[in-house]
Design a protein around this motif. Structure first.
Motif, PDB file in Angstrom:
ATOM      1  N   CYS A  40      -2.123  -3.935   1.262  1.00 29.55           N
ATOM      2  CA  CYS A  40      -3.233  -3.128   1.160  1.00 29.55           C
ATOM      3  C   CYS A  40      -4.720  -3.314   0.348  1.00 29.55           C
ATOM      4  O   CYS A  40      -4.897  -2.693  -0.645  1.00 29.55           O
ATOM      5  N   PHE A  75      -2.015  11.042   0.401  1.00 25.59           N
ATOM      6  CA  PHE A  75      -2.094   9.759   1.246  1.00 25.59           C
ATOM      7  C   PHE A  75      -3.422   9.372   1.270  1.00 25.59           C
ATOM      8  O   PHE A  75      -4.524  10.233   1.268  1.00 25.59           O
ATOM      9  N   PRO A  79      -5.282   7.029   4.388  1.00 25.94           N
ATOM     10  CA  PRO A  79      -4.915   6.960   5.551  1.00 25.94           C
ATOM     11  C   PRO A  79      -5.527   5.407   5.911  1.00 25.94           C
ATOM     12  O   PRO A  79      -6.342   4.907   5.081  1.00 25.94           O
ATOM     13  N   TYR A  91      -0.537   4.553   6.596  1.00 22.67           N
ATOM     14  CA  TYR A  91      -1.204   4.781   5.462  1.00 22.67           C
ATOM     15  C   TYR A  91      -0.901   3.446   4.263  1.00 22.67           C
ATOM     16  O   TYR A  91      -0.096   2.835   4.813  1.00 22.67           O
ATOM     17  N   THR A  92      -1.808   3.563   3.434  1.00 22.41           N
ATOM     18  CA  THR A  92      -1.685   2.397   2.488  1.00 22.41           C
ATOM     19  C   THR A  92      -1.288   2.819   1.187  1.00 22.41           C
ATOM     20  O   THR A  92      -0.949   2.117   0.181  1.00 22.41           O
ATOM     21  N   VAL A  99       0.734   6.436  -0.924  1.00 23.54           N
ATOM     22  CA  VAL A  99       1.559   7.616  -0.775  1.00 23.54           C
ATOM     23  C   VAL A  99       1.872   7.958  -2.409  1.00 23.54           C
ATOM     24  O   VAL A  99       2.247   7.340  -3.026  1.00 23.54           O
ATOM     25  N   MET A 132       0.876   8.221  10.367  1.00 20.07           N
ATOM     26  CA  MET A 132       0.154   9.494   9.362  1.00 20.07           C
ATOM     27  C   MET A 132       0.231  10.579  10.137  1.00 20.07           C
ATOM     28  O   MET A 132       0.548  11.607   9.342  1.00 20.07           O
ATOM     29  N   LEU A 136      -5.359  14.420   1.359  1.00 21.61           N
ATOM     30  CA  LEU A 136      -5.810  12.888   1.620  1.00 21.61           C
ATOM     31  C   LEU A 136      -6.820  12.540   0.878  1.00 21.61           C
ATOM     32  O   LEU A 136      -7.878  13.525   0.588  1.00 21.61           O
ATOM     33  N   PRO A 182      -9.762   6.794   3.432  1.00 25.70           N
ATOM     34  CA  PRO A 182      -9.105   5.601   3.824  1.00 25.70           C
ATOM     35  C   PRO A 182      -9.138   4.386   3.199  1.00 25.70           C
ATOM     36  O   PRO A 182     -10.160   3.960   2.504  1.00 25.70           O
TER      37      PRO A 182
END
Length: 260
Positions: A109, A132, A134, A140-141, A143, A164, A180, A183
């Motif tokens: 990631c 998360f 996204p 997702y990368t 959590v 996701m 969230l 990203p």
């Protein structure tokens, strides 16, 4: 709040890691790229962590993983058997035994940065039960959890763009307080590699030709740079060392507020 970070990592064995990418650039090159990704993620986590970190490896122990854990002061543990959802549930359960929260990230990631770690930690400290980061591909990368929520990892079509959305729907059905953060990219295929190459803003060459030569696919795809030098994004992996081979830090996504 005591937050444990869990890095999910694979042994960088050619042909067993980043196989989609390997079909385009060759298995040895794909394993070398994963080595750099994992080193970059480990260094980022070490710098951003305020609590303990565990490097969860699969399928076997590997000198690179042992060296990274020793270099950064991480705990080292073997990932449980089973599909991804079962492994995430088990790692979350184990991590929450001695911590108030856990952040789980993948070793590939590369879009995650310290801002993501801080934002996730803050969201959980403010009362969210799950958070998360996204990914553009629909997964997702990162959590983060403050309690065990098995339903978030059940009935998910892993490896598809639906991950996701299915996860958020499962959380809503279970009345989980979730949010969230910004990203962040991972790296799975050729398009991801090209994006990372643009973001890294540099070309890194092999120091010397690996034993057995370069993959023919890697030579054909990335192009020869003359003599024993081939254009690619990494140096020859040093599996005994935990030091990063990165010559540039990929661009990081900025924090933004979680949705209400």
């Amino acid at each position: 709040m005591r937050v444990r970070i869990a890095i999910l990592a694979k042994a960088p064995v050619p042909g067993q890691v980043k196989t989609r990418l390997g079909r385009r650039v060759g298995d040895r090159a794909a394993a070398g790229l994963y080595t750099r990704m994992l080193r970059d993620v480990a260094a980022m986590v070490q710098g951003a962590a305020s609590g303990p970190v565990t490097l969860w490896h699969t399928p076997v122990r590997h000198p690179l993983l042992t060296g990274l854990a020793r270099h950064h002061g991480f705990d080292l543990a073997s990932q449980p058997r089973g599909p991804l959802g079962a492994r995430l549930r088990a790692i979350a359960r184990e991590s929450l035994r001695d911590s108030e929260a856990v952040l789980m990230v993948g070793g590939d990631c590369i879009g995650l940065g310290p801002a993501h770690i801080r934002a996730a930690r803050r969201c959980l400290a403010e009362g969210l039960e799950a958070v998360f980061a996204p990914a553009p591909d629909g997964g997702y990368t990162l959590v983060g959890l403050t309690r065990r929520v098995p339903r978030l990892f059940q009935g998910i079509d892993w490896g598809t763009p639906a991950v996701m959305g299915q996860t958020l729907a499962a959380g809503r059905r279970g009345k989980v307080r979730l949010g969230l953060i910004a990203p962040a990219n991972d790296l799975d295929d050729w398009a991801d590699l090209r994006r990372w190459r643009r973001e890294a803003g540099s070309e890194v060459i092999w120091r010397r030709q690996p034993r057995g030569g370069y993959d023919a696919a890697a030579r054909a795809t990335l192009g020869a740079g003359g003599g024993n030098r081939t254009r690619t994004l990494l140096r020859e992996p040093d599996f005994e060392s935990g030091a990063s081979t990165s010559s540039a830090t990929p661009a990081r996504s900025a924090e933004y507020n979680r949705p209400e």
